[in-house]
Design an enzyme around this catalytic site. Structure first.
Site, PDB file in Angstrom:
ATOM      1  N   ASP A 203       0.856  -1.100   0.009  1.00 37.68           N
ATOM      2  CA  ASP A 203       0.101   0.107  -0.050  1.00 37.68           C
ATOM      3  C   ASP A 203       0.996   1.142   0.036  1.00 37.68           C
ATOM      4  OD1 ASP A 203      -1.676   2.116   0.409  1.00 37.68           O
ATOM      5  OD2 ASP A 203      -2.967   0.901   2.092  1.00 37.68           O
ATOM      6  N   LYS A 232      -2.292  11.941  -2.866  1.00 36.10           N
ATOM      7  CA  LYS A 232      -1.246  12.352  -2.035  1.00 36.10           C
ATOM      8  C   LYS A 232       0.140  12.819  -2.510  1.00 36.10           C
ATOM      9  CE  LYS A 232      -3.165   9.390   1.458  1.00 36.10           C
ATOM     10  NZ  LYS A 232      -3.885   8.287   1.064  1.00 36.10           N
TER      11      LYS A 232
HETATM   12  N1  DSN Z   1      -6.388   9.312   5.535  1.00 32.46           N
HETATM   13  C1  DSN Z   1      -5.091   9.124   5.018  1.00 32.46           C
HETATM   14  C2  DSN Z   1      -3.881   9.675   5.671  1.00 32.46           C
HETATM   15  O1  DSN Z   1      -3.907  10.907   6.294  1.00 32.46           O
HETATM   16  O2  DSN Z   1      -2.983   9.260   5.814  1.00 32.46           O
HETATM   17  C3  DSN Z   1      -4.888   7.718   5.099  1.00 32.46           C
HETATM   18  O3  DSN Z   1      -5.968   7.086   4.506  1.00 32.46           O
END
Ligand code: DSN
Length: 422
Positions: A203, A232
């Site tokens: 992951d 991200k």
């Molecule tokens: N919500 C994410 C984080 O902030 O790392 C993980 O799902």
């Protein structure tokens, strides 16, 4: 471009909602956003996710849909898949998962039966809810066994992982997590998965952009399946992808649809395609390298100011601080830093004696500030603000927090954020 950005139709139809969007634009522009799982997307990604692709149902896969009129949608999805395969060097990519948790659920559906044993890092140690933690469906519908990190080093204890895997024989082993400041040794996990007969899932949601940009080792060819969100470090829209070797392609596709989801969010697929195109440019390699360089310098600056960092520092984009020696609970610090214009999240630290809703730590990261163009030369100032903010939190000094907020806003004005500037 001045803020708020123009949203003429939205402003005319729903001024109340338009005002909230404008306020959020302002907030994202003037604060130092340091939640390590967040970022700024480009205008191109924003535009792609706000298109008429929104209007289309497309259950199935390209050439095998349950609805007609897929002439363009098929091309969009195939483009996203081709770009994912090329960028990560994988044989198969599914770009339909709605986000990270559904992506991981699809993995269980593909490789395990309810009641089977599954294994992942415990949430308070830095893992993720969906890696078999008790309160998650994955810990309720499967028998989750959990590994952690060593208390003395804050690093994964591979002897513990191996011992647990050989004893429990999980169907699936997850590696990766949400609060891991160090490089993930995919080869070591792969060896353990092979020995114990488990499917290894990497992951990489947090570090996908670093992998794409060459700033973190790739899980290819070690992992059987790679699960990632796209929003991200990868700087795409809120979505996810599952990647694998060809041998697992059918199982994964079947699990995502019809196993778990309905129609894919085509506007998101389009925006993922754009983000993958951006991540394939040479400038993205520099971005990924800068994210890590900034985090390393920031870690040094924080250590120099007496902060206790889990594992003693960082190899990636993320720093996990244990504020116990500062005598300020993580939540108190996070809320005070928020008032100071520095947006972080409170977080458990390994072996935390406090509760998850009121833990000892704060988690910070450099993906967003690096997207704005801040470099290593700014990290002393960032560390200083955090230091002053945490002290002010302990002392209840609101004036000091307000002063930091003004200084932060001044610097942020010099470094406009992608997506919020021309
Ligand atoms: N919500 C994410 C984080 O902030 O790392 C993980 O799902």
């Amino acid at each position: 471009m001045t803020l708020p950005l123009p949203h003429p139709a939205l402003s005319a139809t729903d001024p109340e909602l338009a005002a909230l969007v404008g306020a959020e634009e302002q907030l994202q522009a003037e604060t130092l956003r340091m939640i390590p799982s967040e970022n700024y997307v480009s205008r191109a990604v924003l535009e792609a996710s706000g298109t008429v692709l929104q209007n289309k149902y497309s259950e199935g896969y390209a050439g095998r849909r349950y609805y007609e009129g897929q002439q363009n949608i098929d091309q969009v999805e195939l483009l996203a898949i081709a770009r994912a395969k090329a960028l990560f060097g994988v044989e198969h990519a599914n770009v339909q998962p709605y986000s990270g948790s559904p992506a991981n659920l699809a993995v269980y559906l593909a490789f395990a039966e309810p009641g089977d044993t599954v294994m992942g890092m415990a949430l308070p140690m830095g893992g993720h809810l969906t890696h078999g933690w008790g309160v998650s469906a994955t810990g309720r519908w499967f028998r989750g066994v959990q590994y952690g990190v060593r208390q003395d080093t804050g690093l994964t204890d591979f002897d513990e992982v191996r011992e647990l895997a050989l004893k429990e024989r999980p169907k699936v082993i997850f590696c990766g997590g949400t609060a891991l400041p160090r490089t993930i040794d995919f080869a070591a996990f792969a060896e353990i998965a092979r020995e114990s007969g488990a499917v290894l899932v990497a992951d990489v949601a947090h570090i996908a952009g670093l992998i794409a940009g060459g700033a973190h080792p790739s899980p290819v060819p070690h992992a059987d399946v790679i699960s990632t969100t796209t929003h991200k470090t990868l700087r795409g829209p809120r979505g996810a992808m599952l990647m694998s070797r060809e041998e697992h392609a059918k199982a994964i596709d079947k699990a995502v649809f019809p196993g778990l989801q309905g129609g894919p969010h085509n506007q998101t697929t389009a925006a993922i395609a754009v983000a993958l195109h951006e991540a394939a440019q040479p400038s993205f390699r520099s971005y990924a390298a800068s994210v890590v360089a900034n985090a390393k310098v920031l870690a040094e600056e924080l250590l120099a100011r007496g902060f206790d960092l889990v594992s003693g520092g960082t190899d990636n984009h993320l720093i996990l601080m244990d504020l116990t020696p500062k005598n300020v609970p993580g939540k108190v610090a996070a809320k005070a830093l928020d008032r100071a214009g520095i947006v972080v999240n409170y977080n458990t630290v390994p072996y935390d004696p406090r509760k998850p809703f009121d833990p000892s730590g704060v988690r910070i990261g450099t993906p967003s500030l690096t997207s704005r163009g801040l470099g290593t030369e700014h990290m002393a100032a960032v560390a200083d603000w955090i230091d002053r903010g945490v002290s002010a939190a302990g002392a209840g000094d609101e004036e000091a927090l307000a002063a930091i907020r003004a200084e932060v806003a001044e610097l942020m004005a010099e470094y406009p954020a992608p997506g919020l500037s021309a």
